[in-house]
Design an enzyme around this catalytic site. Structure first.
Site, PDB file in Angstrom:
ATOM      1  N   ASP A   1      44.238  52.979  29.547  1.00  0.00           N
ATOM      2  CA  ASP A   1      42.978  53.067  30.290  1.00  0.00           C
ATOM      3  C   ASP A   1      42.256  54.341  29.841  1.00  0.00           C
ATOM      4  O   ASP A   1      42.774  55.093  29.008  1.00  0.00           O
ATOM      5  CB  ASP A   1      43.253  53.077  31.816  1.00  0.00           C
TER       6      ASP A   1
ATOM      7  N   GLY B   1      42.635  48.629  30.273  1.00  0.00           N
ATOM      8  CA  GLY B   1      42.073  48.606  31.626  1.00  0.00           C
ATOM      9  C   GLY B   1      43.183  48.389  32.638  1.00  0.00           C
ATOM     10  O   GLY B   1      43.014  47.753  33.670  1.00  0.00           O
TER      11      GLY B   1
ATOM     12  N   GLY C   1      43.219  49.328  36.758  1.00  0.00           N
ATOM     13  CA  GLY C   1      42.344  48.651  37.728  1.00  0.00           C
ATOM     14  C   GLY C   1      43.107  47.757  38.693  1.00  0.00           C
ATOM     15  O   GLY C   1      44.341  47.651  38.634  1.00  0.00           O
TER      16      GLY C   1
ATOM     17  N   TYR D   1      26.527  41.584  35.168  1.00  0.00           N
ATOM     18  CA  TYR D   1      27.968  41.289  35.084  1.00  0.00           C
ATOM     19  C   TYR D   1      28.180  39.806  34.757  1.00  0.00           C
ATOM     20  O   TYR D   1      28.912  39.468  33.814  1.00  0.00           O
ATOM     21  CB  TYR D   1      28.616  41.631  36.419  1.00  0.00           C
TER      22      TYR D   1
ATOM     23  N   LYS E   1      29.623  38.108  31.349  1.00  0.00           N
ATOM     24  CA  LYS E   1      30.826  37.258  31.392  1.00  0.00           C
ATOM     25  C   LYS E   1      30.515  35.877  30.777  1.00  0.00           C
ATOM     26  O   LYS E   1      31.345  35.305  30.068  1.00  0.00           O
ATOM     27  CB  LYS E   1      31.333  37.108  32.823  1.00  0.00           C
TER      28      LYS E   1
HETATM   29  C1  VAH Z   1      33.051  41.301  41.679  1.00  0.00           C
HETATM   30  N1  VAH Z   1      35.429  41.149  42.178  1.00  0.00           N
HETATM   31  O1  VAH Z   1      32.866  41.270  42.893  1.00  0.00           O
HETATM   32  C2  VAH Z   1      34.413  40.829  41.161  1.00  0.00           C
HETATM   33  C3  VAH Z   1      34.456  39.334  40.927  1.00  0.00           C
HETATM   34  C4  VAH Z   1      33.788  37.054  41.718  1.00  0.00           C
HETATM   35  C5  VAH Z   1      33.696  38.530  41.953  1.00  0.00           C
HETATM   36  O2  VAH Z   1      34.080  38.995  39.644  1.00  0.00           O
HETATM   37  O3  VAH Z   1      32.220  41.681  40.890  1.00  0.00           O
END
Ligand code: VAH
Length: 315
Positions: free
Chosen positions: A35, A9, A12, A142, A146
């Site tokens: 990538d 990656g 990025g 997301y 995580k």
């Molecule tokens: C996002 N830049 O906006 C990332 C980050 C805390 C935000 O994990 O998804």
């Protein structure tokens, strides 16, 4: 033993700047960037390999070919894009991590870096001085991926002795590579638009306070964590890390000190507002400070000066 590092990656926002810093530190031939598509440019001595982190066989052949001492896994789908494609986000963020964890155990890779995020906190986490340990009820795919990833990191460390290290990154701001798909991206775009248009419409409301970090601090903090003696590290899920916290109004006022005619406006009903509202405002990072001496260098004023100075000569 000479360090040889693979960065997955690497094209990025964070990967590209970590790659530059690691090339400076260990020599370009020892840094293998990777990538799913070719980079925009590659200097003579720089090494690049196409790879999709979901292709475990390809990853295995890459690791067997280069025998890395360290792997940085930065491939992920961020918060805003993740809400558009939740199944793809889960697949990439989880199975990409599992592929790297399992191959690292199988092939004996010494050290792994994997980024978590303040997105692991949710609506019922404390908003101010959010501690390392607290209620964590993320409601974005997301953030959920995580948080699950952090649990896997700690499990692979305890079960297999894997030296995997991680940081809960705040929103990261940089001028070299425009980010994509994040909720905190407004804090990058505002600088580009301030110079291009003299105005910016923020998709987050004026009082939306979020934890943020300037890229030079993010890179330095990451390398300092990776250099710390393993026995000093008491967190094997992911470290809270704080730089600064501000609102769109704060950042606009700082820009106006340099560009007095800059104007900010606000759109409403953007889906990213709900994501931002579920996140903390300010993070407490005592463990990072105690375990490996973390201390940020940039505040909003210093970052704004540096961003505008550098962008003036690039856009
Ligand atoms: C996002 N830049 O906006 C990332 C980050 C805390 C935000 O994990 O998804």
């Amino acid at each position: 033993m000479e360090e040889r590092i693979i960065i997955l990656g690497a094209n990025g926002q964070i990967g590209s700047e970590l790659a530059a810093a690691l090339r400076t530190k260990f020599g370009a031939p020892n840094i293998i960037t990777s990538d799913i598509r070719e980079p925009k440019s590659l200097a003579e001595e720089e090494v690049f390999e196409l790879a999709n982190v979901l292709d475990k066989d390809k990853l295995k052949s890459l690791f067997e070919q280069y025998k890395p001492t360290q792997v940085y896994l930065l491939a992920a789908m961020l918060s805003a894009t993740g809400e558009q494609y939740p199944q793809k986000a889960w697949d990439l963020n989880m199975n990409g991590l599992l592929n790297v964890l399992d191959l690292a155990v199988e092939l004996g890779i010494q050290k792994i870096f994997w980024p978590s995020s303040i997105a692991v906190f949710g609506p019922n986490s404390p908003k101010i001085d959010t501690p390392q340990y607290c209620v964590m009820d993320p409601n974005s795919i997301y953030g959920i991926s995580k948080l699950a990833g952090e649990r896997l990191c700690e499990y692979y460390h305890k079960r297999y002795g894997l030296d995997i290290r991680s940081i809960r990154y705040p929103g990261i701001i940089s001028w070299k590579t425009e980010p994509g798909g994040g909720t905190t991206d407004y804090a990058v775009h505002i600088y580009f638009e301030a110079l291009r248009q003299g105005a910016y419409t923020s998709f987050l409301s004026e009082n939306t306070e979020l934890p943020m970090l300037y890229m030079p601090d993010a890179v330095r903090g990451t390398l300092e964590l990776m250099d710390a003696p393993a026995e000093q590290l008491t967190i094997r899920s992911s470290y809270n890390l704080a730089g600064m916290s501000f609102t769109p109004t704060d950042i606009a006022k700082e820009i106006q000190k340099i560009l007095p005619n800059f104007e900010i406006s606000y759109s409403d009903n953007d889906p990213r507002q709900a994501i931002a509202d579920s996140w903390p405002k300010r993070i407490e990072d005592d463990y990072a400070r105690k375990d490996w001496g973390w201390n940020p260098s940039f505040d909003l004023e210093a970052m704004t000066k540096d961003m505008i100075e550098n962008l003036k000569s690039t856009i």
